[in-house]
Design a protein around this motif. Structure first.
Motif, mmCIF file in Angstrom:
data_model
loop_
_atom_site.group_PDB
_atom_site.id
_atom_site.type_symbol
_atom_site.label_atom_id
_atom_site.label_comp_id
_atom_site.label_asym_id
_atom_site.label_seq_id
_atom_site.Cartn_x
_atom_site.Cartn_y
_atom_site.Cartn_z
ATOM 1 N N SER A 30 -42.818 82.792 30.049
ATOM 2 C CA SER A 30 -42.628 81.403 29.644
ATOM 3 C C SER A 30 -41.594 81.243 28.537
ATOM 4 N N SER A 31 -41.143 82.326 27.944
ATOM 5 C CA SER A 31 -40.127 82.237 26.887
ATOM 6 C C SER A 31 -38.705 82.271 27.447
ATOM 7 N N PHE A 32 -38.570 82.484 28.747
ATOM 8 C CA PHE A 32 -37.251 82.640 29.345
ATOM 9 C C PHE A 32 -36.749 81.360 29.996
ATOM 10 N N THR A 33 -35.470 81.085 29.826
ATOM 11 C CA THR A 33 -34.767 80.215 30.752
ATOM 12 C C THR A 33 -34.448 81.059 31.984
ATOM 13 N N VAL A 34 -34.626 80.486 33.162
ATOM 14 C CA VAL A 34 -34.389 81.200 34.421
ATOM 15 C C VAL A 34 -33.259 80.519 35.174
ATOM 16 N N ALA A 35 -32.356 81.319 35.681
ATOM 17 C CA ALA A 35 -31.235 80.783 36.458
ATOM 18 C C ALA A 35 -31.061 81.584 37.731
ATOM 19 N N TRP A 36 -30.484 80.932 38.707
ATOM 20 C CA TRP A 36 -30.037 81.587 39.932
ATOM 21 C C TRP A 36 -28.521 81.518 39.990
ATOM 22 N N PHE A 37 -27.938 82.646 40.313
ATOM 23 C CA PHE A 37 -26.507 82.753 40.567
ATOM 24 C C PHE A 37 -26.316 83.328 41.961
ATOM 25 N N ARG A 38 -25.124 83.194 42.484
ATOM 26 C CA ARG A 38 -24.818 83.809 43.765
ATOM 27 C C ARG A 38 -23.399 84.331 43.757
ATOM 28 N N LYS A 43 -15.686 86.977 46.090
ATOM 29 C CA LYS A 43 -15.628 85.843 45.157
ATOM 30 C C LYS A 43 -16.363 86.176 43.860
ATOM 31 N N ASP A 44 -16.117 85.359 42.859
ATOM 32 C CA ASP A 44 -16.799 85.521 41.584
ATOM 33 C C ASP A 44 -18.245 85.049 41.683
ATOM 34 N N ARG A 45 -19.067 85.573 40.791
ATOM 35 C CA ARG A 45 -20.445 85.115 40.713
ATOM 36 C C ARG A 45 -20.456 83.682 40.190
ATOM 37 N N GLU A 46 -21.243 82.824 40.827
ATOM 38 C CA GLU A 46 -21.259 81.426 40.430
ATOM 39 C C GLU A 46 -22.678 80.939 40.173
ATOM 40 N N PHE A 47 -22.778 79.996 39.267
ATOM 41 C CA PHE A 47 -24.052 79.374 38.909
ATOM 42 C C PHE A 47 -24.560 78.519 40.061
ATOM 43 N N VAL A 48 -25.876 78.568 40.277
ATOM 44 C CA VAL A 48 -26.502 77.743 41.306
ATOM 45 C C VAL A 48 -27.472 76.744 40.676
ATOM 46 N N ALA A 49 -28.403 77.251 39.859
ATOM 47 C CA ALA A 49 -29.433 76.377 39.290
ATOM 48 C C ALA A 49 -30.076 77.071 38.106
ATOM 49 N N GLY A 55 -39.592 74.064 31.222
ATOM 50 C CA GLY A 55 -39.509 73.268 32.441
ATOM 51 C C GLY A 55 -38.506 72.168 32.233
ATOM 52 N N GLY A 56 -38.900 70.956 32.412
ATOM 53 C CA GLY A 56 -37.972 69.863 32.192
ATOM 54 C C GLY A 56 -37.010 69.685 33.359
ATOM 55 N N THR A 57 -35.960 68.949 33.122
ATOM 56 C CA THR A 57 -35.019 68.623 34.184
ATOM 57 C C THR A 57 -34.132 69.826 34.492
ATOM 58 N N PRO A 58 -34.176 70.348 35.699
ATOM 59 C CA PRO A 58 -33.331 71.494 36.034
ATOM 60 C C PRO A 58 -31.853 71.115 36.087
ATOM 61 N N ARG A 59 -31.031 72.127 36.058
ATOM 62 C CA ARG A 59 -29.588 71.955 36.207
ATOM 63 C C ARG A 59 -29.168 72.588 37.519
ATOM 64 N N TYR A 60 -28.215 71.941 38.205
ATOM 65 C CA TYR A 60 -27.750 72.431 39.493
ATOM 66 C C TYR A 60 -26.224 72.396 39.568
ATOM 67 N N GLU A 61 -25.704 73.349 40.284
ATOM 68 C CA GLU A 61 -24.311 73.296 40.691
ATOM 69 C C GLU A 61 -24.173 72.168 41.713
ATOM 70 N N TYR A 105 -28.040 77.673 29.812
ATOM 71 C CA TYR A 105 -26.663 78.013 30.103
ATOM 72 C C TYR A 105 -26.361 78.037 31.599
ATOM 73 N N THR A 106 -25.079 77.876 31.920
ATOM 74 C CA THR A 106 -24.628 77.984 33.297
ATOM 75 C C THR A 106 -23.645 79.128 33.492
ATOM 76 N N ALA A 107 -23.304 79.824 32.429
ATOM 77 C CA ALA A 107 -22.364 80.939 32.528
ATOM 78 C C ALA A 107 -23.127 82.260 32.636
ATOM 79 N N ALA A 108 -22.678 83.103 33.541
ATOM 80 C CA ALA A 108 -23.374 84.355 33.786
ATOM 81 C C ALA A 108 -23.453 85.228 32.533
ATOM 82 N N HIS A 109 -22.412 85.214 31.722
ATOM 83 C CA HIS A 109 -22.393 86.093 30.555
ATOM 84 C C HIS A 109 -23.426 85.711 29.499
ATOM 85 N N ASP A 110 -24.048 84.562 29.645
ATOM 86 C CA ASP A 110 -25.074 84.143 28.691
ATOM 87 C C ASP A 110 -26.461 84.667 29.039
ATOM 88 N N TYR A 111 -26.586 85.329 30.159
ATOM 89 C CA TYR A 111 -27.885 85.830 30.595
ATOM 90 C C TYR A 111 -27.943 87.344 30.433
#
Length: 124
Positions: A30-38, A43-49, A55-61, A105-111
């Motif tokens: 529960s202490s983590f922000t969770v993101a999906w990349f693809r 191609k470069d790795r890109e943010f998905v969600a 919780g709260g409002t998710p972010r999406y590509e 965050y939405t940048a891969a290097h932040d995870y």
């Protein structure tokens, strides 16, 4: 040591659905922000969600909006990515990533913590 394991990928026809899972261990989930990349081949790795630790409002590509839904179940130490109306352009290796700095965050290097990925292939 934080471990992240993705599952749920596979081969699906265009218009179909898949639900990816991201199971984490080693720290309080529960202490983590969770993101999906693809990352598609060549191609470069890109943010998905992403979904924050509270919780709260998710972010999406942009291409994921309206088709993909990210969620989490802290009691199960698991996050999910429900993917509907899949398109061939969604074909990629999908990664789950965690961040424990209370960022959003939405940048891969932040995870800091990553799984090995699960392959999603969408046929036309």
């Amino acid at each position: 040591q934080v471990q992240v394991v993705e599952s749920g990928g596979g081969l699906v026809q265009a218009g179909g659905s898949l639900r990816l899972s991201c199971a984490a261990s080693g720290r309080t989930f529960s202490s983590f922000t969770v993101a999906w990349f693809r990352q598609a081949s060549g191609k470069d790795r890109e943010f998905v969600a992403a979904i924050s630790w509270i919780g709260g409002t998710p972010r999406y590509e942009d291409s994921a909006k309206g088709r993909f839904t990210i969620s989490r179940d802290n009691a199960k130490n698991t996050a999910y990515l429900q993917m509907n109306v899949l398109e061939p352009e969604d074909t990629a290796l999908y990664y789950c990533a965690l961040d424990d700095r209370r960022g959003y965050y939405t940048a891969a290097h932040d995870y800091d913590y990553w799984g090995q990925g699960t392959q999603v292939t969408v046929s036309s």
